[in-house]
Design a protein around this motif. Structure first.
Motif, PDB file in Angstrom:
ATOM      1  N   ALA A  76     -88.429 -84.463 111.110  1.00  0.00           N
ATOM      2  CA  ALA A  76     -86.976 -84.188 111.164  1.00  0.00           C
ATOM      3  C   ALA A  76     -86.521 -82.975 111.198  1.00  0.00           C
ATOM      4  O   ALA A  76     -85.439 -82.568 111.870  1.00  0.00           O
ATOM      5  N   ALA A  77     -87.308 -82.098 110.194  1.00  0.00           N
ATOM      6  CA  ALA A  77     -86.936 -80.640 110.114  1.00  0.00           C
ATOM      7  C   ALA A  77     -87.161 -79.916 111.396  1.00  0.00           C
ATOM      8  O   ALA A  77     -86.499 -79.088 111.769  1.00  0.00           O
ATOM      9  N   LEU A  78     -88.377 -80.211 112.055  1.00  0.00           N
ATOM     10  CA  LEU A  78     -88.719 -79.473 113.338  1.00  0.00           C
ATOM     11  C   LEU A  78     -87.442 -79.823 114.440  1.00  0.00           C
ATOM     12  O   LEU A  78     -87.252 -78.940 115.211  1.00  0.00           O
ATOM     13  N   SER A  79     -87.088 -81.031 114.522  1.00  0.00           N
ATOM     14  CA  SER A  79     -86.054 -81.459 115.138  1.00  0.00           C
ATOM     15  C   SER A  79     -84.762 -80.718 115.168  1.00  0.00           C
ATOM     16  O   SER A  79     -84.120 -80.314 116.047  1.00  0.00           O
ATOM     17  N   ALA A  80     -84.310 -80.685 113.927  1.00  0.00           N
ATOM     18  CA  ALA A  80     -83.112 -79.971 113.610  1.00  0.00           C
ATOM     19  C   ALA A  80     -83.383 -78.389 113.996  1.00  0.00           C
ATOM     20  O   ALA A  80     -82.465 -77.659 114.315  1.00  0.00           O
ATOM     21  N   ALA A  81     -84.498 -77.852 114.007  1.00  0.00           N
ATOM     22  CA  ALA A  81     -84.796 -76.437 114.290  1.00  0.00           C
ATOM     23  C   ALA A  81     -84.902 -76.098 115.815  1.00  0.00           C
ATOM     24  O   ALA A  81     -85.244 -75.123 116.056  1.00  0.00           O
ATOM     25  N   GLY A  82     -84.941 -77.119 116.584  1.00  0.00           N
ATOM     26  CA  GLY A  82     -84.937 -77.060 118.072  1.00  0.00           C
ATOM     27  C   GLY A  82     -86.285 -77.369 118.606  1.00  0.00           C
ATOM     28  O   GLY A  82     -86.551 -76.765 119.713  1.00  0.00           O
ATOM     29  N   ALA A  83     -87.086 -77.597 117.825  1.00  0.00           N
ATOM     30  CA  ALA A  83     -88.628 -77.818 118.328  1.00  0.00           C
ATOM     31  C   ALA A  83     -88.767 -79.249 119.023  1.00  0.00           C
ATOM     32  O   ALA A  83     -87.759 -80.029 118.787  1.00  0.00           O
ATOM     33  N   ASP A  84     -89.873 -79.246 119.856  1.00  0.00           N
ATOM     34  CA  ASP A  84     -90.120 -80.407 120.662  1.00  0.00           C
ATOM     35  C   ASP A  84     -90.747 -81.471 119.864  1.00  0.00           C
ATOM     36  O   ASP A  84     -91.700 -81.097 119.498  1.00  0.00           O
ATOM     37  N   VAL A  85     -89.961 -82.608 119.412  1.00  0.00           N
ATOM     38  CA  VAL A  85     -90.497 -83.364 118.558  1.00  0.00           C
ATOM     39  C   VAL A  85     -91.720 -84.132 118.981  1.00  0.00           C
ATOM     40  O   VAL A  85     -93.042 -84.496 118.186  1.00  0.00           O
ATOM     41  N   LYS A  86     -91.553 -84.582 120.068  1.00  0.00           N
ATOM     42  CA  LYS A  86     -93.132 -85.379 120.713  1.00  0.00           C
ATOM     43  C   LYS A  86     -94.253 -84.492 120.786  1.00  0.00           C
ATOM     44  O   LYS A  86     -95.447 -84.888 120.421  1.00  0.00           O
ATOM     45  N   LEU A  87     -94.348 -83.073 121.052  1.00  0.00           N
ATOM     46  CA  LEU A  87     -95.312 -82.063 120.991  1.00  0.00           C
ATOM     47  C   LEU A  87     -95.809 -81.997 119.388  1.00  0.00           C
ATOM     48  O   LEU A  87     -96.923 -82.298 119.199  1.00  0.00           O
ATOM     49  N   ALA A  88     -94.705 -81.872 118.529  1.00  0.00           N
ATOM     50  CA  ALA A  88     -94.980 -81.551 117.281  1.00  0.00           C
ATOM     51  C   ALA A  88     -95.809 -82.661 116.769  1.00  0.00           C
ATOM     52  O   ALA A  88     -96.727 -82.775 115.865  1.00  0.00           O
ATOM     53  N   ALA A  89     -95.266 -84.126 116.792  1.00  0.00           N
ATOM     54  CA  ALA A  89     -96.126 -85.188 116.384  1.00  0.00           C
ATOM     55  C   ALA A  89     -97.438 -85.285 117.085  1.00  0.00           C
ATOM     56  O   ALA A  89     -98.222 -85.515 116.211  1.00  0.00           O
ATOM     57  N   LYS A  90     -97.628 -84.904 118.088  1.00  0.00           N
ATOM     58  CA  LYS A  90     -98.945 -84.929 118.557  1.00  0.00           C
ATOM     59  C   LYS A  90     -99.882 -83.806 117.921  1.00  0.00           C
ATOM     60  O   LYS A  90    -100.951 -84.288 117.387  1.00  0.00           O
ATOM     61  N   ARG A  91     -99.246 -82.782 117.551  1.00  0.00           N
ATOM     62  CA  ARG A  91    -100.144 -81.684 116.850  1.00  0.00           C
ATOM     63  C   ARG A  91    -100.210 -81.958 115.511  1.00  0.00           C
ATOM     64  O   ARG A  91    -101.291 -81.562 115.031  1.00  0.00           O
ATOM     65  N   LEU A  92     -99.566 -82.874 114.990  1.00  0.00           N
ATOM     66  CA  LEU A  92     -99.761 -83.274 113.639  1.00  0.00           C
ATOM     67  C   LEU A  92    -101.235 -84.116 113.391  1.00  0.00           C
ATOM     68  O   LEU A  92    -101.764 -84.149 112.100  1.00  0.00           O
TER      69      LEU A  92
END
Length: 460
Positions: free
Chosen positions: A291-307
């Protein structure tokens, strides 16, 4: 890489620079200092001025000092200021001011460092990332992190911590985040705050540093959530709640062999990802991170994969094989909330006898003995076979446990560590947890020194 020139550092701090130098980093410790670093002579347990000569010999480009130390040439490369800590703060503010990075600040009673590390891992591949090292989250850790930030950073993740009232707001104003996240509110540092409501108000002060139109990421399922929401509203923030009742929430959590698979809704985006842990509290913080990364303008789907690449740090719940046992090393810190999470993690693992080795929880205030005894009623205790305990506070839990679960109690962690290999048997799943000051980590050390080499758990 040029991080600070002598002219820039002097302008930022109002100090007087000797020599024409360029620093590629900032250090406060000669043991980890790299060639080209600006050495900051902080005064803590020892006076950093005593190490300036050593720092320069090791290749420091210059030293930030309030006087010319003994044994240092009068013409040495120095930045001379009235006081070192205020100068470091000024350097941090200047570092923050010169970057166009999207800044995410994270605080909370539990999980600050692991959540910061999650965010850093999730952002890989989305730009230049700068994040706090270790748990650098206090009055010198935050300005140090900001002073180390390259101007060309795209995303910065800053961790904020506190021990006493009034500490969070100044750090937040220094960091000036676009997004501020609170992991949770729990009974930690109760001696200083007296009640959860006081802790919530202090943590909520992080929103005072938000930039205009900033976003507050708050845990939605707490009794203190209204206090956090009020603080965010007072700051004029856009509020995003995460948790079972949040707009960022898990739709399904599926435990595997040492992993959690999640299907989640992140403010309208559906994502699937895997975490290399069995701790449900990590899963909830991961949703807050997205949620924080989405608010900061990041790509959420890519971020979720990287987790999926993130691993719990040493001493914070990582699961490893150690000879014939599986060990959950969670010995870095403890309070009732994080202990409940650790016990739930232990209860959720299968394959052998579940054993908890627990040290005292510190700084819980006048109710500390009752809070220790209350752990006997934790729902996860029904699935735990044996509990060994160390410390005067944990004696109250020892008395409260049913006899069949009651293992050894010792006055100190060192006493348990001396008999560590007698407390467990092959096939056991073992949780070791306690406040850092309880020194329960000595039990982990003893298990490791028993001749076994830790190996990663096979991941499903």
């Amino acid at each position: 890489m040029s991080l600070w020139t002598s002219a820039d550092a002097a302008a930022a701090t109002g100090g007087r620079a000797q020599g024409d130098w360029t620093a590629s980093g900032v250090s406060i410790d000669t043991r980890t200092l790299q060639k080209g670093d600006l050495f900051v002579a902080l005064q803590a347990e020892r006076d950093g001025h005593d190490f300036v000569a050593q720092a320069l010999e090791k290749g420091a480009s210059a030293a930030l000092v309030s006087r010319i130390p003994e044994g240092v040439a009068p013409t040495a490369p120095l930045l001379i200021v009235p006081e070192v800590l205020p100068a470091l703060e000024a350097l941090g503010r200047a570092g923050r001011a010169r970057t166009q990075a999207k800044v995410i600040a994270i605080t909370g009673s539990v999980g600050k460092t692991s959540t910061k590390d999650m965010a850093r891992t999730a952002l890989v591949g989305q730009g230049r990332i700068h994040a706090a090292e270790a748990s650098y989250n206090n009055h010198w850790g935050v300005p140090l992190t900001l002073a180390r930030m390259p101007a060309a950073t795209d995303f910065a993740i800053i961790e904020l911590g506190m021990n006493h009232p009034g500490e969070i707001a100044p750090l937040a104003r220094m960091a000036r985040p676009h997004v501020a996240m609170i992991t949770t509110i729990a009974a930690a540092h109760m001696e200083a705050f007296g009640a959860l409501e006081g802790i919530a108000r202090e943590k909520g002060a992080i929103f005072e540093g938000l930039l205009p139109m900033g976003t507050a990421i708050i845990p939605e399922d707490l009794g203190t959530t209204p206090i956090l929401r009020d603080a965010a509203d007072a700051a004029g923030a856009l509020v995003v709640g995460f948790g079972a009742q949040g707009v960022a929430k898990p739709l399904k959590i599926m435990p595997g062999d040492g992993v959690l698979r999640l299907h989640a809704n992140i403010t309208g985006q559906i994502v699937d990802f895997t975490l290399q842990t069995t701790g449900a509290h990590f899963a909830m913080n991961a949703i807050g991170v997205l949620a924080a990364l989405s608010a900061a303008g990041a790509d959420v789907k890519l971020a979720a994969k990287r987790l999926g690449d993130w691993l719990p740090p040493k001493g914070r719940g990582a699961v490893e094989t150690l000879g014939g046992i599986r060990l959950i090393d969670d010995a870095y810190n403890a309070n009732p909330t994080s202990l409940a999470a650790g016990l739930a993690t232990l209860a959720g693992l299968h394959g052998g006898r579940r054993v908890a080795i627990l040290g005292d929880m510190l700084e819980l205030g006048p109710d500390e003995m009752a809070l220790h005894a209350a752990v006997a009623s934790d729902p996860a205790m029904g699935s735990i076979d044996l509990v060994h305990l160390a410390g005067p506070r944990m004696r109250h839990l020892h008395k409260a446990l049913p006899p069949e679960k009651r293992g050894e109690w010792a006055e100190s962690a060192a006493d348990l560590a001396a008999r560590a290999t007698e407390l467990v048997t092959a096939g056991d799943i073992v949780l070791v947890k306690g406040s850092k000051g309880s020194k329960i980590s000595t039990v982990v050390d003893a298990l490791r020194k028993s001749g076994q080499t830790p190996q990663p758990v096979t991941r499903g």
